[in-house]
Design an enzyme around this catalytic site. Sequence first.
Site, PDB file in Angstrom:
ATOM      1  N   GLY A  80       4.631   1.645 -11.132  1.00  0.00           N
ATOM      2  CA  GLY A  80       3.786   2.836 -11.147  1.00  0.00           C
ATOM      3  C   GLY A  80       3.776   3.568 -12.476  1.00  0.00           C
ATOM      4  O   GLY A  80       3.318   4.704 -12.566  1.00  0.00           O
ATOM      5  N   TRP A 128       0.818  -1.223   0.000  1.00  0.00           N
ATOM      6  CA  TRP A 128       0.000   0.000   0.000  1.00  0.00           C
ATOM      7  C   TRP A 128       0.847   1.265   0.000  1.00  0.00           C
ATOM      8  O   TRP A 128       0.309   2.363  -0.129  1.00  0.00           O
ATOM      9  CB  TRP A 128      -0.937   0.003   1.208  1.00  0.00           C
ATOM     10  CG  TRP A 128      -2.008  -1.052   1.156  1.00  0.00           C
ATOM     11  CD1 TRP A 128      -2.246  -1.945   0.132  1.00  0.00           C
ATOM     12  CD2 TRP A 128      -3.001  -1.332   2.149  1.00  0.00           C
ATOM     13  NE1 TRP A 128      -3.310  -2.744   0.433  1.00  0.00           N
ATOM     14  CE2 TRP A 128      -3.802  -2.394   1.666  1.00  0.00           C
ATOM     15  CE3 TRP A 128      -3.295  -0.786   3.404  1.00  0.00           C
ATOM     16  CZ2 TRP A 128      -4.863  -2.920   2.400  1.00  0.00           C
ATOM     17  CZ3 TRP A 128      -4.353  -1.310   4.134  1.00  0.00           C
ATOM     18  CH2 TRP A 128      -5.133  -2.363   3.627  1.00  0.00           C
ATOM     19  N   GLY A 135       1.144  -2.749  -6.363  1.00  0.00           N
ATOM     20  CA  GLY A 135       1.089  -1.409  -5.788  1.00  0.00           C
ATOM     21  C   GLY A 135      -0.289  -0.806  -5.988  1.00  0.00           C
ATOM     22  O   GLY A 135      -1.238  -1.129  -5.269  1.00  0.00           O
ATOM     23  N   GLY A 136      -0.411   0.038  -6.979  1.00  0.00           N
ATOM     24  CA  GLY A 136      -1.645   0.801  -7.225  1.00  0.00           C
ATOM     25  C   GLY A 136      -2.921  -0.033  -7.207  1.00  0.00           C
ATOM     26  O   GLY A 136      -3.908   0.356  -6.572  1.00  0.00           O
ATOM     27  N   SER A 167       3.194  -2.630 -12.151  1.00  0.00           N
ATOM     28  CA  SER A 167       1.994  -2.402 -12.968  1.00  0.00           C
ATOM     29  C   SER A 167       1.185  -3.661 -13.238  1.00  0.00           C
ATOM     30  O   SER A 167       0.640  -3.832 -14.325  1.00  0.00           O
ATOM     31  CB  SER A 167       2.364  -1.702 -14.282  1.00  0.00           C
ATOM     32  OG  SER A 167       2.940  -0.435 -14.021  1.00  0.00           O
TER      33      SER A 167
END
Length: 252
Positions: A175, A10, A236-237, A215
Amino acid sequence: MRTKIVAGNWKMNNDKEQSNKLIKSLKKSIKKMSLKNTRVIVSPTFVNLSSAVKKAKKSKIEVVAQNMHQATNGAYTGEISGDMLKAIGVETVILGHSERRTYFGETDEKLAEKVNTVLEKGMETIFCFGELLEDRKSDNHFAVVESQLKNALFHLEAKDWKSIILAYEPVWAIGTGETASPEQAQEMHAFIRSIIEKKYNEKVADKVSILYGGSVKPTNAEEIFSKPDVDGGLIGGAALHVDDFTAIIAAI
Ligand SMILES: O=C(CO)COP(=O)(O)O
């Protein structure tokens, strides 16, 4: 069979309320999934770890930290030790993320010390590494990854590897929306396994879970995870949205 892992990093996102809400929704969305031989991990920021551990109780969700200091305690203002994490029920820590290396000057040597502390404390690490875009463009990506692993991990003994999860994260894919192709991921993961086999033995190489990060999205997860040496992902995202993260877990 190697353990499959889907881990959400996160980073510096989600306040306490958002963090607890995301865990609650995730608990619900994965409840009916058959997750045999699969670990589901989330990594909130330090201040939210304690409440996340409580929220995740009696579920498949494991809560891990994003970093820790190599010392047991002492005059290190702003730092967090392994014992402090263990005291709140956190047994696993992400180390070596490219953001730690780039913005906080973490070197292979410092990471080797942190890994040693993880082992001394009986903890586990998700160890991140990966090349920069310029390394890949100059065809140096294998050499860079090999040196990152050698410098930070190859002093370990074979038995220590049960506490190590690897996460290959090419920096150019973090990212950026640009993902390594499933073939590029497989090629690197197979290479990593081969150098571990050369240094240790086939058993160690065969047993270590190697995650891909950079990604990963619901649209590409299945294809990446289908590769034989890719054992899951560090997300991640997409880990910040319950629907996306659930879809990625389903893809494993
Ligand atoms: O850094 C990552 C996980 O640690 C990957 O981040 P993204 O999935 O946002 O590219």
